[in-house]
Motif scaffolding. Structure first.
Motif, short mmCIF file in Angstrom:
data_model
loop_
_atom_site.label_atom_id
_atom_site.label_comp_id
_atom_site.label_asym_id
_atom_site.label_seq_id
_atom_site.Cartn_x
_atom_site.Cartn_y
_atom_site.Cartn_z
N LEU A 179 0.82 -1.21 0.00
CA LEU A 179 0.00 0.00 0.00
C LEU A 179 0.85 1.26 0.00
O LEU A 179 0.45 2.29 -0.55
CB LEU A 179 -0.92 0.01 1.23
N PHE A 180 2.03 1.18 0.61
CA PHE A 180 2.86 2.37 0.79
C PHE A 180 4.14 2.33 -0.05
O PHE A 180 4.89 3.30 -0.05
CB PHE A 180 3.22 2.52 2.27
N SER A 181 4.40 1.23 -0.74
CA SER A 181 5.59 1.14 -1.58
C SER A 181 5.42 1.97 -2.84
O SER A 181 4.32 2.03 -3.40
CB SER A 181 5.87 -0.32 -1.95
N ARG A 182 6.49 2.57 -3.28
CA ARG A 182 6.42 3.44 -4.45
C ARG A 182 7.36 2.99 -5.56
O ARG A 182 7.31 3.52 -6.66
CB ARG A 182 6.77 4.88 -4.05
N ARG A 183 8.23 2.04 -5.30
CA ARG A 183 9.21 1.61 -6.30
C ARG A 183 8.99 0.14 -6.65
O ARG A 183 8.61 -0.66 -5.79
CB ARG A 183 10.63 1.83 -5.80
N SER A 184 9.27 -0.20 -7.89
CA SER A 184 9.07 -1.58 -8.36
C SER A 184 9.94 -2.56 -7.59
O SER A 184 9.52 -3.69 -7.30
CB SER A 184 9.38 -1.68 -9.85
N LEU A 185 11.17 -2.15 -7.26
CA LEU A 185 12.06 -3.03 -6.53
C LEU A 185 11.50 -3.37 -5.15
O LEU A 185 11.63 -4.50 -4.68
CB LEU A 185 13.44 -2.39 -6.38
N GLN A 186 10.87 -2.40 -4.50
CA GLN A 186 10.25 -2.66 -3.21
C GLN A 186 9.15 -3.70 -3.34
O GLN A 186 9.09 -4.65 -2.54
CB GLN A 186 9.69 -1.36 -2.63
#
Length: 269
Positions: A179-186
């Motif tokens: 819900l709070f991740s913003r990067r594809s790697l995350q």
């Protein structure tokens, strides 16, 4: 510094409806004879693919034996917690304490949902034995390492394998972090870890795949929806931040604890 809280004290009716209807749809699909037959067919193939190599590949057997023991669950929990409270990865340092309490509230809600749903499953006769108890030609880890079963709670079978409570915790962690991740790697790291840590029970035969992708997933979606998309997480998190502030202020003075973002960083309140 952006002091906007992570959780909003409002009802998000659209996402909440989706998080309620999707679990209902998953359950209906699973109860539908065609859906049940499809799940069973996929799960039998999945189990055979994962379990059969245990007989001939020692390294494969060692890895999943360790992963199937109860103490390894503690290791998994510490890894997930470390990623949750690591400042400036998914959450900013000043958001970590709020995120921690928000996840804690969501996890408590999951426990309640799990208790209610499990009783419903028992009453409706939806429970079933794990694949290691019903299929032929099964490689059981407990047959190779009988001492580990008693001493370290090696789990390779269950008389009540539905729903997958272990998977529900991993899935709710992954959904919460996403819900709070913003990067594809995350996103990649989060879901790779969740799927990896779900594997031991599937390889050993303690759960069918449907216990996880039906039972575990529907409980996780319900919990995240009724926590994040309602005022529950916002109100409970703010209360916990206020109540525990003196304790964290005291802990922040300690040399090692004070360096942790969840302790030393000034949390939003």
């Amino acid at each position: 510094m952006n002091n906007r809280p992570l959780f909003q004290a409002r009802w998000s009716w659209g996402p909440l409806a989706a998080c309620t209807l999707l679990p209902a749809a998953l359950l209906c699909f699973w109860l539908w004879p065609f859906g049940q037959a499809l799940c069973l067919s996929v799960d039998e193939w999945l189990f055979a693919t994962l379990n059969a190599p245990l007989a001939d590949h020692t390294a494969w057997r060692y890895v999943w034996t360790v992963g199937s023991m109860r103490p390894f669950d503690i290791v998994v929990g510490l890894i997930l917690l470390a990623l949750l409270i690591r400042g400036d990865w998914v959450f900013k340092a000043h958001q970590v304490r709020e995120a921690f309490f928000g996840f804690f509230v969501t996890l408590i809600l999951l426990v309640v949902i799990r208790a209610v749903f499990s009783k419903w499953c028992d009453a409706m006769g939806w429970q079933h034995d794990s694949p290691s108890m019903v299929l032929d030609h099964v490689i059981r880890l407990s047959d190779y390492y009988p001492n580990l079963e008693a001493r370290w709670e090696l789990k390779d079978r269950s008389g009540k394998s539905f729903p997958g409570d272990h998977a529900s915790v991993l899935l709710i962690w992954a959904l919460f972090m996403s819900l709070f991740s913003r990067r594809s790697l995350q996103h990649l790291v989060i879901w790779a870890l969740a799927l990896l840590f779900m594997m031991p029970r599937l390889v050993a035969g303690a759960h069918w795949g449907q216990d996880d992708y039906i039972g575990g997933l529907l409980m996780a979606i319900l919990a995240i929806g009724w926590s994040y998309c309602t005022p529950l997480a916002a109100h409970c998190t703010q209360a916990l931040l206020r109540w525990t502030a003196p304790l964290f202020n005291l802990a922040a003075r300690l040399p090692l604890l004070g360096r942790l973002s969840v302790v030393g960083a000034r949390a939003y309140s």
